[in-house]
Design a protein around this motif. Structure first.
Motif, PDB file in Angstrom:
ATOM      1  N   GLU A   1       0.821  -1.205   0.000  1.00  0.00           N
ATOM      2  CA  GLU A   1       0.000   0.000   0.000  1.00  0.00           C
ATOM      3  C   GLU A   1       0.855   1.255   0.000  1.00  0.00           C
ATOM      4  OE1 GLU A   1      -3.195   0.049   2.897  1.00  0.00           O
ATOM      5  OE2 GLU A   1      -3.308  -2.132   2.772  1.00  0.00           O
TER       6      GLU A   1
ATOM      7  N   GLN B   1      -4.846  -2.589  -2.252  1.00  0.00           N
ATOM      8  CA  GLN B   1      -5.272  -3.165  -0.975  1.00  0.00           C
ATOM      9  C   GLN B   1      -5.874  -4.546  -1.169  1.00  0.00           C
ATOM     10  OE1 GLN B   1      -7.851   0.029   0.268  1.00  0.00           O
ATOM     11  NE2 GLN B   1      -6.243   1.011   1.482  1.00  0.00           N
TER      12      GLN B   1
ATOM     13  N   ARG C   1      -3.997  -7.998   0.241  1.00  0.00           N
ATOM     14  CA  ARG C   1      -4.714  -8.695   1.317  1.00  0.00           C
ATOM     15  C   ARG C   1      -5.292 -10.038   0.900  1.00  0.00           C
ATOM     16  NH1 ARG C   1      -7.676  -3.286   3.618  1.00  0.00           N
ATOM     17  NH2 ARG C   1      -5.755  -2.290   4.306  1.00  0.00           N
TER      18      ARG C   1
END
Length: 130
Positions: free
Chosen positions: A56, A125, A129
Motif C-alpha cells: 500500500e 489493498q 490482502r
C-alpha cells in the motif's frame, strides 16, 4: 493537458522505518507481483520495467538503469482483479533506493507512493490482502 509531474505529494510518513539494528522495518505488507510496468520521468520517454513486489505504500521494480534517490516519477503497473484480469493503474512515486540486482536484471528500484488514485489504492489493498 496538465503536467502529471507537478505538485507531487510527498509519500506518507512511516511507510518504511529503520530500527536500532539498522534493519528495515516496514509498516506495510509487501506481496510479490510479476508484471510489466512503466516508469515515466518528466520530459523523457517512458522506461519499461518489471514489478518485483507491491504494498500500500510503494512498489519495487527492476529496470535497465538506476534512478537517483529522491527522483519523482509516475509509475504505471498492472494488477490482477479478483477474476484474474489485469487492470492498469498508475501512481506518483518517489525513488527511495536503487541497487544493482543480483540476478543480472539491471537495477532494483524501490519507490514510495505519493499520490495514489482511489481506484488504484483499492486495487492494491485488495491484491495485497488476498
Amino acid at each position: 493537458m496538465p503536467n502529471p509531474f507537478e505538485a507531487v505529494e510527498e509519500p506518507r510518513p512511516g511507510a518504511a522505518e529503520t530500527g536500532a539494528s539498522g534493519a528495515e522495518r516496514r509498516a506495510a505488507i509487501r506481496r510479490p507481483l510479476r508484471a510489466q510496468a512503466m516508469v515515466l520521468l518528466p520530459g523523457l520517454p517512458g522506461r519499461p520495467c518489471k514489478t518485483v513486489d507491491i504494498s500500500e505504500s510503494g512498489i519495487c521494480v527492476t529496470m535497465a538503469e538506476a534512478l537517483a534517490s529522491g527522483t519523482h516519477c509516475l509509475v504505471g503497473f498492472e494488477l490482477p482483479d479478483r477474476q484474474g484480469n489485469r487492470k492498469r493503474h498508475q501512481a506518483r512515486a518517489r525513488v527511495v533506493h536503487s541497487v544493482l540486482a543480483s540476478n543480472s536484471d539491471g537495477f532494483k528500484v524501490g519507490m514510495q507512493f505519493g499520490e495514489v488514485p482511489d481506484a488504484a489504492l483499492l486495487a492494491i489493498q485488495a491484491f495485497v490482502r488476498e
